[in-house]
Motif scaffolding. Structure first.
Motif, PDB file in Angstrom:
ATOM      1  N   ARG A  23      -6.201  -1.963 -10.962  1.00  0.00           N
ATOM      2  CA  ARG A  23      -6.088  -3.250 -10.164  1.00  0.00           C
ATOM      3  C   ARG A  23      -5.900  -2.880  -8.783  1.00  0.00           C
ATOM      4  O   ARG A  23      -6.004  -3.645  -7.760  1.00  0.00           O
ATOM      5  N   SER A  24      -5.975  -1.450  -8.592  1.00  0.00           N
ATOM      6  CA  SER A  24      -5.529  -1.046  -7.146  1.00  0.00           C
ATOM      7  C   SER A  24      -6.795  -0.962  -6.218  1.00  0.00           C
ATOM      8  O   SER A  24      -7.912  -0.987  -7.002  1.00  0.00           O
ATOM      9  N   TRP A  76      -2.972   9.541 -17.219  1.00  0.00           N
ATOM     10  CA  TRP A  76      -4.249   8.855 -16.889  1.00  0.00           C
ATOM     11  C   TRP A  76      -5.305   9.031 -17.852  1.00  0.00           C
ATOM     12  O   TRP A  76      -6.001   8.192 -18.475  1.00  0.00           O
ATOM     13  N   VAL A 100       0.405   3.729  -7.445  1.00  0.00           N
ATOM     14  CA  VAL A 100      -0.126   4.791  -6.478  1.00  0.00           C
ATOM     15  C   VAL A 100      -0.077   4.543  -4.806  1.00  0.00           C
ATOM     16  O   VAL A 100       0.092   5.478  -4.215  1.00  0.00           O
ATOM     17  N   VAL A 157       7.595  21.138 -19.448  1.00  0.00           N
ATOM     18  CA  VAL A 157       8.959  21.584 -18.875  1.00  0.00           C
ATOM     19  C   VAL A 157       9.873  20.913 -20.188  1.00  0.00           C
ATOM     20  O   VAL A 157       9.910  19.714 -20.557  1.00  0.00           O
ATOM     21  N   TYR A 179       2.168  10.927  -8.355  1.00  0.00           N
ATOM     22  CA  TYR A 179       3.356  11.269  -7.529  1.00  0.00           C
ATOM     23  C   TYR A 179       3.791  12.731  -7.558  1.00  0.00           C
ATOM     24  O   TYR A 179       3.809  13.321  -6.363  1.00  0.00           O
TER      25      TYR A 179
HETATM   26  C1  LIG Z   1      -2.504   0.266 -18.316  1.00  0.00           C
HETATM   27  C2  LIG Z   1      -2.117   0.850 -17.072  1.00  0.00           C
HETATM   28  C3  LIG Z   1      -2.758   0.579 -15.867  1.00  0.00           C
HETATM   29  C4  LIG Z   1      -2.194   0.909 -14.716  1.00  0.00           C
HETATM   30  N1  LIG Z   1      -2.960   0.511 -13.706  1.00  0.00           N
HETATM   31  C5  LIG Z   1      -2.699   1.015 -12.216  1.00  0.00           C
HETATM   32  C6  LIG Z   1      -3.642   0.768 -11.133  1.00  0.00           C
HETATM   33  O1  LIG Z   1      -4.407   0.031 -11.217  1.00  0.00           O
HETATM   34  N2  LIG Z   1      -2.903   1.262  -9.985  1.00  0.00           N
HETATM   35  C7  LIG Z   1      -1.917   1.716  -9.895  1.00  0.00           C
HETATM   36  O2  LIG Z   1      -1.496   2.249  -8.856  1.00  0.00           O
HETATM   37  N3  LIG Z   1      -1.206   2.127 -10.832  1.00  0.00           N
HETATM   38  C8  LIG Z   1      -1.412   1.697 -12.185  1.00  0.00           C
HETATM   39  N4  LIG Z   1      -0.762   1.912 -13.251  1.00  0.00           N
HETATM   40  C9  LIG Z   1       0.816   2.359 -13.135  1.00  0.00           C
HETATM   41  C10 LIG Z   1       0.492   4.037 -13.172  1.00  0.00           C
HETATM   42  O3  LIG Z   1       0.960   4.475 -14.445  1.00  0.00           O
HETATM   43  C11 LIG Z   1       1.399   4.495 -11.974  1.00  0.00           C
HETATM   44  O4  LIG Z   1       0.737   4.094 -10.692  1.00  0.00           O
HETATM   45  C12 LIG Z   1       1.121   6.168 -11.764  1.00  0.00           C
HETATM   46  O5  LIG Z   1       0.729   6.656 -13.206  1.00  0.00           O
HETATM   47  C13 LIG Z   1       2.403   6.698 -11.458  1.00  0.00           C
HETATM   48  O6  LIG Z   1       2.350   8.001 -11.203  1.00  0.00           O
HETATM   49  P1  LIG Z   1       3.451   9.067 -11.681  1.00  0.00           P
HETATM   50  O7  LIG Z   1       2.936  10.463 -11.167  1.00  0.00           O
HETATM   51  O8  LIG Z   1       4.830   8.428 -11.277  1.00  0.00           O
HETATM   52  O9  LIG Z   1       3.281   8.980 -13.205  1.00  0.00           O
HETATM   53  P2  LIG Z   1       2.187   9.462 -14.161  1.00  0.00           P
HETATM   54  O10 LIG Z   1       0.876   9.270 -13.926  1.00  0.00           O
HETATM   55  O11 LIG Z   1       2.570   9.088 -15.489  1.00  0.00           O
HETATM   56  O12 LIG Z   1       2.658  10.957 -14.284  1.00  0.00           O
HETATM   57  C14 LIG Z   1       3.616  11.886 -14.759  1.00  0.00           C
HETATM   58  C15 LIG Z   1       3.145  13.146 -15.564  1.00  0.00           C
HETATM   59  O13 LIG Z   1       4.442  13.791 -15.728  1.00  0.00           O
HETATM   60  C16 LIG Z   1       3.924  14.472 -16.994  1.00  0.00           C
HETATM   61  N5  LIG Z   1       4.992  15.046 -17.808  1.00  0.00           N
HETATM   62  C17 LIG Z   1       6.006  14.063 -18.376  1.00  0.00           C
HETATM   63  N6  LIG Z   1       6.756  14.764 -18.898  1.00  0.00           N
HETATM   64  C18 LIG Z   1       6.546  16.189 -18.611  1.00  0.00           C
HETATM   65  C19 LIG Z   1       7.153  17.569 -18.856  1.00  0.00           C
HETATM   66  N7  LIG Z   1       8.088  17.371 -19.775  1.00  0.00           N
HETATM   67  N8  LIG Z   1       6.709  18.422 -18.342  1.00  0.00           N
HETATM   68  C20 LIG Z   1       5.627  18.417 -17.536  1.00  0.00           C
HETATM   69  N9  LIG Z   1       4.977  17.201 -17.113  1.00  0.00           N
HETATM   70  C21 LIG Z   1       5.446  16.106 -17.788  1.00  0.00           C
HETATM   71  C22 LIG Z   1       3.075  13.504 -17.724  1.00  0.00           C
HETATM   72  O14 LIG Z   1       2.018  14.202 -18.533  1.00  0.00           O
HETATM   73  C23 LIG Z   1       2.359  12.734 -16.756  1.00  0.00           C
HETATM   74  O15 LIG Z   1       0.963  13.378 -16.354  1.00  0.00           O
HETATM   75  C24 LIG Z   1      -1.152   1.503 -14.488  1.00  0.00           C
HETATM   76  C25 LIG Z   1      -0.396   1.834 -15.742  1.00  0.00           C
HETATM   77  C26 LIG Z   1      -0.790   1.577 -16.840  1.00  0.00           C
HETATM   78  C27 LIG Z   1       0.282   1.645 -18.170  1.00  0.00           C
END
Ligand SMILES: Cc1cc2nc3c(=O)[nH]c(=O)nc-3n(C[C@H](O)[C@H](O)[C@H](O)COP(=O)(O)OP(=O)(O)OC[C@H]3O[C@@H](n4cnc5c(N)ncnc54)[C@H](O)[C@@H]3O)c2cc1C
Length: 386
Positions: free
Chosen positions: A49-50, A38, A360, A106, A13
């Motif tokens: 799964r996606s 990830w 995603v 942060v 995101y």
């Molecule tokens: C086991 C598992 C399998 C999954 N499989 C799928 C799949 O197949 N397809 C799919 O679409 N989704 C899947 N997901 C869901 C997936 O987690 C989300 O789709 C995706 O990671 C969401 O993206 P995001 O950017 O919101 O969060 P994240 O990927 O969690 O990114 C957030 C980021 O913020 C960072 N962060 C946190 N705190 C701070 C801070 N204080 N300062 C700076 N950075 C920080 C973290 O390090 C992290 O890298 C799965 C989740 C799990 C747990």
């Protein structure tokens, strides 16, 4: 101000939103470990799964399929998609759109003048006119305290923190939970050659059938085309969306798990609650099930998912006016919080924008919803300053 837009978090995101902001000419800084969740919280060798049509680019150019085409890979040859391949795609995307990410954390975010200021774990500070926070789910692990309250911390692990299976520690494992992640970890443990994996869950065993997520496509299109689309649905309509999502994501397990779970190793306990776990003097964990059965195991794994609690995101604690409901931030139609200029995206937005924002698939949509409002907000600030 050091930058017009600060994006906190470099997961899907954060990267998608930052890339689109740059595309629209907004000066943007991204803080975070690229795809950190990830890399550090998904097990090596995991399969997604996606499908191949899920990607990060709101302009629909630098897609996952474009990446595969450039590498000469047929999507059929990478189905299901290995997690590492998607991480590689994200690196390629970051490079091709020219996104520089500062790999720091942060530690605090607060208001300063007409914008925001952040503290970084390296000791620095940055100021920004607007902020998009993309914290993901790692702060929201759901722990069934009653069942594991008496276990020492090192005997129980949430799946979020179990990316490497330890053959010795996990020889006999009890997994609490019965959805995809529970069976995913059961398969990983069986792959690793452990002696026994017990999977205990309160519901029926989900069906081993491939999930088809295409039903979300028109909903996501609507979310972008009609501001506030999801929140204006009736309760029944929203429930229908949630139920459809539940049926696809929770009532099904990916069939490629089945051959990896030999019957003599992976034991299923449907309609079962784990009522207590205690460590015995000889080091065994004695787990009592609601069926009356007692298991002796070496480790307990919590595949109990995630529950939103925005107050547990450490850097958001210095924003007392951040309104929340049921642990979710209250967002306007542009994903802006009650703190003007601060946007929250991803799983945190699912209450107001729909369950697809936990995956995603909705990254490009989130970028298209947030970034034009960021641009308007910067424009308003500039005209006030004139
Ligand atoms: C086991 C598992 C399998 C999954 N499989 C799928 C799949 O197949 N397809 C799919 O679409 N989704 C899947 N997901 C869901 C997936 O987690 C989300 O789709 C995706 O990671 C969401 O993206 P995001 O950017 O919101 O969060 P994240 O990927 O969690 O990114 C957030 C980021 O913020 C960072 N962060 C946190 N705190 C701070 C801070 N204080 N300062 C700076 N950075 C920080 C973290 O390090 C992290 O890298 C799965 C989740 C799990 C747990």
């Amino acid at each position: 101000m050091d930058t017009s837009l600060l994006v906190i978090g470099a997961g899907p995101y954060g990267l998608a939103t930052a890339a689109y902001a740059r595309h629209l000419g907004i000066e943007t800084v991204v803080i975070g470990e690229p795809m950190g969740f990830w890399r550090e919280h998904m097990p090596r060798g995991m399969l997604l799964r996606s499908g191949p049509d899920w990607h990060l680019d709101a302009t629909d150019v630098h897609t996952f399929e474009a990446y595969l085409a450039e590498r000469g890979v047929d999507p059929a040859d990478v189905d299901p998609i290995p997690v590492d391949l998607f991480i590689e795609y994200a690196s390629w995307f970051q490079e091709i759109v020219g996104l520089r990410v500062r790999p720091e954390l942060v530690t605090a975010l607060r208001r300063r003048d007409h914008g925001f200021e952040v503290d970084l774990d390296g000791g620095g500070q940055l100021s920004a006119a607007t902020v998009v926070a993309a914290p993901g789910i790692s702060h929201f692990t759901n722990i069934p305290h009653r069942a594991v309250a008496h276990l020492p911390e090192d005997r129980v692990t949430h799946t979020c923190f179990l990316t490497e299976v330890d053959r010795a520690r996990d020889a006999r494992t009890l997994i609490i939970g019965g959805r995809q992640s529970a069976f995913e970890w059961a398969a990983l443990l069986a792959d690793a050659g452990v002696d026994a994996v017990h999977v205990a869950y309160r519901h029926d065993t989900p069906a081993f059938a491939p999930a088809d997520w295409h039903f979300v496509d028109p909903m996501i299109d609507q979310t972008v085309a009609v501001p506030g689309w999801f929140r204006r649905l009736s309760t029944e309509q929203r429930d229908a969306v949630a139920n459809r999502f539940w049926a696809e994501g929770r009532l099904k397990l990916e069939p490629w798990l089945t051959p990896r779970m030999p019957e003599g190793v992976v034991h299923r306990h449907p309609h079962t609650e784990v009522t207590s776990c205690v460590e015995l003097p000889n080091g065994d964990i004695r787990a009592e099930l609601s069926t009356g059965q007692v298991l002796l195991v070496d480790h307990v794994v919590l595949a109990t998912g995630y529950r939103a609690d925005i107050n547990s995101v450490p850097y958001l604690r210095e924003l007392p006016d951040l309104e929340t409901v049921d642990g979710f931030p209250v967002l306007d139609e542009h994903m802006q919080t009650s703190e003007p200029g601060l946007f929250l995206t991803g799983f945190a937005a699912t209450r107001d924008f729909g369950p697809f924002f936990g995956f995603v698939r909705a990254c490009p949509a989130a970028a298209q919803i947030i970034v034009p409002e960021v641009a308007r907000s910067l424009e308003r600030a500039a005209s006030l300053a004139r």
